[in-house]
Design an enzyme around this catalytic site. Structure first.
Site, short mmCIF file in Angstrom:
data_model
loop_
_atom_site.label_atom_id
_atom_site.label_comp_id
_atom_site.label_asym_id
_atom_site.label_seq_id
_atom_site.Cartn_x
_atom_site.Cartn_y
_atom_site.Cartn_z
N SER A 171 -4.63 -15.10 7.20
CA SER A 171 -4.71 -14.47 8.52
C SER A 171 -5.96 -14.91 9.26
O SER A 171 -6.11 -14.60 10.44
CB SER A 171 -4.78 -12.95 8.35
OG SER A 171 -3.76 -12.49 7.52
N HIS B 148 1.19 -19.25 9.49
CA HIS B 148 0.87 -17.82 9.54
C HIS B 148 2.11 -17.02 9.92
O HIS B 148 2.42 -16.83 11.10
CB HIS B 148 -0.28 -17.60 10.54
CG HIS B 148 -0.76 -16.19 10.61
ND1 HIS B 148 -1.29 -15.62 11.75
CD2 HIS B 148 -0.79 -15.21 9.67
CE1 HIS B 148 -1.62 -14.38 11.50
NE2 HIS B 148 -1.32 -14.09 10.26
N GLU C 4 2.61 -18.71 13.55
CA GLU C 4 1.56 -19.59 14.08
C GLU C 4 1.38 -20.75 13.11
O GLU C 4 1.19 -20.53 11.91
CB GLU C 4 0.24 -18.83 14.17
CG GLU C 4 0.18 -17.87 15.33
CD GLU C 4 -1.15 -17.14 15.39
OE1 GLU C 4 -1.84 -17.28 16.41
OE2 GLU C 4 -1.49 -16.43 14.43
N ASN D 59 -4.20 -12.50 15.78
CA ASN D 59 -5.17 -11.52 15.31
C ASN D 59 -6.38 -11.39 16.23
O ASN D 59 -7.06 -10.37 16.22
CB ASN D 59 -5.59 -11.82 13.88
CG ASN D 59 -4.47 -11.47 12.91
OD1 ASN D 59 -3.66 -10.59 13.20
ND2 ASN D 59 -4.40 -12.16 11.80
N1 LIG Z 1 0.40 -8.21 4.98
C1 LIG Z 1 0.41 -8.68 6.22
O1 LIG Z 1 0.76 -7.99 7.19
C2 LIG Z 1 0.02 -10.12 6.48
C3 LIG Z 1 0.43 -10.73 7.68
C4 LIG Z 1 0.11 -12.08 7.89
C5 LIG Z 1 -0.64 -12.77 6.94
N2 LIG Z 1 -1.04 -12.13 5.78
C6 LIG Z 1 -1.80 -12.92 4.80
O2 LIG Z 1 -0.92 -13.27 3.74
C7 LIG Z 1 -1.68 -13.37 2.51
C8 LIG Z 1 -1.04 -12.46 1.47
O3 LIG Z 1 -1.07 -11.14 1.95
P1 LIG Z 1 -0.13 -10.01 1.33
O4 LIG Z 1 -0.15 -8.87 2.31
O5 LIG Z 1 1.17 -10.59 0.89
O6 LIG Z 1 -0.97 -9.60 0.03
P2 LIG Z 1 -0.48 -8.84 -1.28
O7 LIG Z 1 -1.67 -8.16 -1.82
O8 LIG Z 1 0.75 -8.03 -0.98
O9 LIG Z 1 -0.02 -10.03 -2.26
C9 LIG Z 1 -0.91 -10.98 -2.79
C10 LIG Z 1 -0.34 -11.46 -4.10
O10 LIG Z 1 -1.12 -12.59 -4.54
C11 LIG Z 1 -1.18 -12.52 -5.94
N3 LIG Z 1 -2.28 -13.35 -6.44
C12 LIG Z 1 -3.61 -13.11 -6.42
N4 LIG Z 1 -4.29 -14.12 -7.00
C13 LIG Z 1 -3.37 -15.02 -7.40
C14 LIG Z 1 -3.43 -16.26 -8.09
N5 LIG Z 1 -4.60 -16.76 -8.46
N6 LIG Z 1 -2.28 -16.92 -8.36
C15 LIG Z 1 -1.08 -16.41 -7.99
N7 LIG Z 1 -0.95 -15.23 -7.34
C16 LIG Z 1 -2.07 -14.54 -7.06
C17 LIG Z 1 -1.37 -11.03 -6.24
O11 LIG Z 1 -1.07 -10.70 -7.59
C18 LIG Z 1 -0.40 -10.41 -5.23
O12 LIG Z 1 0.89 -10.22 -5.77
C19 LIG Z 1 -3.11 -13.01 2.87
O13 LIG Z 1 -3.82 -14.20 3.11
C20 LIG Z 1 -2.96 -12.19 4.15
O14 LIG Z 1 -4.09 -12.21 4.96
C21 LIG Z 1 -0.72 -10.84 5.53
#
Ligand SMILES: NC(=O)c1ccc[n+]([C@@H]2O[C@H](COP(=O)([O-])OP(=O)(O)OC[C@H]3O[C@@H](n4cnc5c(N)ncnc54)[C@H](O)[C@@H]3O)[C@@H](O)[C@H]2O)c1
Length: 287
Positions: free
Chosen positions: A120, A141, A153, A191
């Site tokens: 993000s 994104h 994005e 964002n």
């Molecule tokens: N949630 C949102 O609304 C949103 C929107 C856009 C972008 N994002 C971005 O997407 C990314 C993920 O966010 P999310 O909300 O899905 O997070 P989340 O916490 O739901 O999921 C993250 C996952 O990554 C796994 N993980 C951590 N370290 C790891 C590794 N070394 N190898 C493999 N897996 C690993 C965790 O176990 C977890 O299941 C982030 O960068 C976040 O900023 C999130």
């Protein structure tokens, strides 16, 4: 370059959504996480989401079955990335967690593969610098919930090649999404805007300008927004918003991105929104 195999790292909210749309679009997709229980949870989320699409008549049962048949899971990045044409990282929003994954993907993916991040706001250039193929690193994104939201994005770093950009735009569009290409700048476009709206809404509440119901109501009625800023903050997670604001503030020093004190207080007392079962509406809504 033809993409057949996709590897998604992280099976949380975003990773499972990305793996779902990838498998639905016909790609052989492998979803990776650190523990089997996490990938299992990701598969459950995909099954639930696809099931809802079937219930609503948006896709047929056979589409769901075909998508699930194209989905594999793994707890071993090296193995999962070995024959990937396109890898997308969607792990925690921490540079210290993402950087080693980029190093590992660079070692494991075939030389021609593109490595994307769903970050993000972490600079794509920083992640690209962890690889020996910075021209093949890009940001994709996606928005939450991935299977529903149309916009993506595409973040081009200073070193991303035109070929990587073209292939990535085509690939993301093949998932049924619409793309906008943006520069590698803190918070990108989405964002930069949405965090400011929520930060300002929190300040309005602190100043007592209006109730949260009225702030949400007037924004929805005046600008045709489907949700008001507080409804959105409770949905997204107030801790996530603070992290995003803090990330942009730290990188730019722009005062307007300094989290409003009320947002910090909400996180401190554990009122982070829907996922915690308590957020702005539980604390400030009319009882
Ligand atoms: N949630 C949102 O609304 C949103 C929107 C856009 C972008 N994002 C971005 O997407 C990314 C993920 O966010 P999310 O909300 O899905 O997070 P989340 O916490 O739901 O999921 C993250 C996952 O990554 C796994 N993980 C951590 N370290 C790891 C590794 N070394 N190898 C493999 N897996 C690993 C965790 O176990 C977890 O299941 C982030 O960068 C976040 O900023 C999130």
């Amino acid at each position: 370059m033809t993409i057949n195999k996709v590897c998604v790292i992280g099976s949380g909210t975003m990773g499972s959504g990305i793996a779902q749309v990838s498998a639905q679009a016909g790609y052989e997709t492998t979803m990776v996480d650190v523990k089997q229980e996490f990938v299992d949870r990701g598969v459950k989320m995909i099954q639930t989401s696809l099931g809802k699409f079937v219930e609503r008549g948006k896709i047929g049962q056979e589409d769901m079955d075909r998508a699930l048949a194209r989905l594999r899971t793994s707890t071993d990045i090296t193995d999962a990335a070995r024959d990937a044409d396109y890898a997308i990282e969607a792990v925690f929003e921490r540079a210290a967690v993402k950087t080693p994954i980029f190093e590992q993907l660079d070692r494991s993916c075939p030389g021609g593969a593109i490595i994307a991040s769903n970050t993000s706001g972490i600079p794509i250039s920083l992640l690209a610098a962890a690889t020996r193929r910075p021209e093949k690193v890009i940001g994709t994104h996606f928005m939450n919930p991935v299977p529903v939201m149309k916009g993506v994005e595409i973040v081009k770093s200073l070193l991303t090649s035109e070929e990587t950009l073209r292939v990535s735009v085509d690939f993301v569009q093949s998932l049924g999404k619409e793309t906008v290409v943006v520069k590698d700048s803190p918070g990108f476009v989405t964002n930069r805007i949405v965090t400011l709206v929520m930060n300002e809404a929190a300040r309005l509440l602190e100043e007592g300008l209006a109730t949260i119901e009225d702030i949400d109501k007037i924004e929805k009625l005046s600008h045709n927004w489907p949700m008001g800023p507080f409804e959105l903050a409770d949905l997204v997670g107030i801790d996530v918003i603070v992290d995003l604001l803090e990330g942009i503030y730290q990188q730019t020093g722009w005062e307007r991105y300094k989290p409003a004190p009320l947002l910090n207080r909400m996180v401190e007392i554990g009122y982070t929104g829907r996922k915690a079962g308590k957020g702005f509406y539980e604390l400030f809504g009319q009882k």
